[in-house]
Write a protein that holds these residues in place. Structure first.
Motif, PDB file in Angstrom:
ATOM      1  N   ASN A  37       0.828  -1.205   0.000  1.00 62.98           N
ATOM      2  CA  ASN A  37       0.000   0.000   0.000  1.00 62.98           C
ATOM      3  C   ASN A  37       0.861   1.253   0.000  1.00 62.98           C
ATOM      4  O   ASN A  37       1.870   1.316   0.699  1.00 62.98           O
ATOM      5  N   GLU A  38       0.441   2.226  -0.786  1.00 60.32           N
ATOM      6  CA  GLU A  38       1.038   3.566  -0.769  1.00 60.32           C
ATOM      7  C   GLU A  38      -0.082   4.532  -0.421  1.00 60.32           C
ATOM      8  O   GLU A  38      -1.213   4.376  -0.882  1.00 60.32           O
ATOM      9  N   TYR A  39       0.244   5.521   0.394  1.00 58.52           N
ATOM     10  CA  TYR A  39      -0.754   6.491   0.829  1.00 58.52           C
ATOM     11  C   TYR A  39      -0.390   7.872   0.311  1.00 58.52           C
ATOM     12  O   TYR A  39       0.783   8.233   0.262  1.00 58.52           O
ATOM     13  N   TYR A  40      -1.399   8.624  -0.072  1.00 55.71           N
ATOM     14  CA  TYR A  40      -1.200   9.995  -0.551  1.00 55.71           C
ATOM     15  C   TYR A  40      -2.473  10.793  -0.308  1.00 55.71           C
ATOM     16  O   TYR A  40      -3.526  10.231  -0.005  1.00 55.71           O
ATOM     17  N   LYS A  41      -2.372  12.105  -0.439  1.00 55.09           N
ATOM     18  CA  LYS A  41      -3.542  12.968  -0.313  1.00 55.09           C
ATOM     19  C   LYS A  41      -3.935  13.460  -1.695  1.00 55.09           C
ATOM     20  O   LYS A  41      -3.089  13.878  -2.476  1.00 55.09           O
ATOM     21  N   ASP A  42      -5.241  13.393  -1.981  1.00 52.91           N
ATOM     22  CA  ASP A  42      -5.734  13.833  -3.284  1.00 52.91           C
ATOM     23  C   ASP A  42      -5.873  15.354  -3.312  1.00 52.91           C
ATOM     24  O   ASP A  42      -5.484  16.043  -2.362  1.00 52.91           O
ATOM     25  N   ASP A  43      -6.427  15.874  -4.399  1.00 57.93           N
ATOM     26  CA  ASP A  43      -6.575  17.315  -4.578  1.00 57.93           C
ATOM     27  C   ASP A  43      -7.408  17.963  -3.478  1.00 57.93           C
ATOM     28  O   ASP A  43      -7.252  19.147  -3.187  1.00 57.93           O
ATOM     29  N   LYS A  44      -8.303  17.193  -2.880  1.00 58.25           N
ATOM     30  CA  LYS A  44      -9.169  17.714  -1.818  1.00 58.25           C
ATOM     31  C   LYS A  44      -8.532  17.562  -0.440  1.00 58.25           C
ATOM     32  O   LYS A  44      -9.150  17.890   0.566  1.00 58.25           O
ATOM     33  N   GLY A  45      -7.320  16.998  -0.392  1.00 57.52           N
ATOM     34  CA  GLY A  45      -6.633  16.806   0.879  1.00 57.52           C
ATOM     35  C   GLY A  45      -7.057  15.549   1.624  1.00 57.52           C
ATOM     36  O   GLY A  45      -6.686  15.358   2.775  1.00 57.52           O
ATOM     37  N   GLU A  46      -7.822  14.676   0.957  1.00 53.71           N
ATOM     38  CA  GLU A  46      -8.274  13.448   1.588  1.00 53.71           C
ATOM     39  C   GLU A  46      -7.256  12.327   1.361  1.00 53.71           C
ATOM     40  O   GLU A  46      -6.699  12.194   0.270  1.00 53.71           O
ATOM     41  N   LYS A  47      -7.054  11.519   2.395  1.00 55.09           N
ATOM     42  CA  LYS A  47      -6.089  10.421   2.327  1.00 55.09           C
ATOM     43  C   LYS A  47      -6.608   9.334   1.387  1.00 55.09           C
ATOM     44  O   LYS A  47      -7.750   8.901   1.493  1.00 55.09           O
ATOM     45  N   GLN A  48      -5.765   8.904   0.475  1.00 54.01           N
ATOM     46  CA  GLN A  48      -6.092   7.855  -0.485  1.00 54.01           C
ATOM     47  C   GLN A  48      -5.081   6.722  -0.350  1.00 54.01           C
ATOM     48  O   GLN A  48      -3.945   6.942   0.060  1.00 54.01           O
ATOM     49  N   THR A  49      -5.518   5.529  -0.714  1.00 57.64           N
ATOM     50  CA  THR A  49      -4.651   4.354  -0.679  1.00 57.64           C
ATOM     51  C   THR A  49      -4.541   3.775  -2.076  1.00 57.64           C
ATOM     52  O   THR A  49      -5.545   3.571  -2.748  1.00 57.64           O
ATOM     53  N   ASP A  50      -3.309   3.502  -2.490  1.00 63.68           N
ATOM     54  CA  ASP A  50      -3.054   2.839  -3.761  1.00 63.68           C
ATOM     55  C   ASP A  50      -2.460   1.465  -3.434  1.00 63.68           C
ATOM     56  O   ASP A  50      -1.369   1.387  -2.871  1.00 63.68           O
ATOM     57  N   THR A  51      -3.205   0.399  -3.750  1.00 59.92           N
ATOM     58  CA  THR A  51      -2.769  -0.964  -3.440  1.00 59.92           C
ATOM     59  C   THR A  51      -2.282  -1.647  -4.700  1.00 59.92           C
ATOM     60  O   THR A  51      -2.946  -1.607  -5.727  1.00 59.92           O
TER      61      THR A  51
END
Length: 114
Positions: A37-51
């Motif tokens: 898993n990699e975690y990042y924040k989207d344009d809205k500042g919400e935490k997203q997970t890329d699996t």
């Protein structure tokens, strides 16, 4: 320098129980997948997970360790190399598969993990 030409290190969680095959030669092979898993924040500042899912293949003594200690949900560290193989399907299409051939497996998490 030759040791870093095809070198993979991954830490992830096992997706399903490993499949263990005993070959006619007496050698064992273990196959399983892990999720990283990699975690990042989207344009809205919400935490997203890329699996990402990775297919792992272990041979010999490493396969025996997998058989004994690795199960679904366990966190493991893998050191190995990428290997691509091809095969032809029943309908004549050629397929390519890239797998991580594990040289070492590190069992992570606590002893009480089931």
């Amino acid at each position: 320098m030759s040791t870093i030409k095809n070198h993979v290190k991954l830490i992830g969680n096992v997706g399903q129980e490993p499949t263990i095959t005993n070959l006619e030669s007496g050698k064992k092979v273990a196959r399983f997948s892990i999720a990283t898993n990699e975690y990042y924040k989207d344009d809205k500042g919400e935490k997203q997970t890329d699996t990402n899912w990775h297919t792992i293949v272990a041979w010999g003594k490493t396969a025996e360790i997998v058989e004994k200690y690795v199960g679904k949900g366990k966190e493991v560290g893998i050191v190995g190399k990428l290997k691509t193989r091809t095969y032809t399907t029943d309908d004549g299409n050629q397929r390519y598969v890239t797998e991580v051939v594990a040289d070492e497996i590190l069992l992570l998490g606590s002893k009480d993990d089931k």
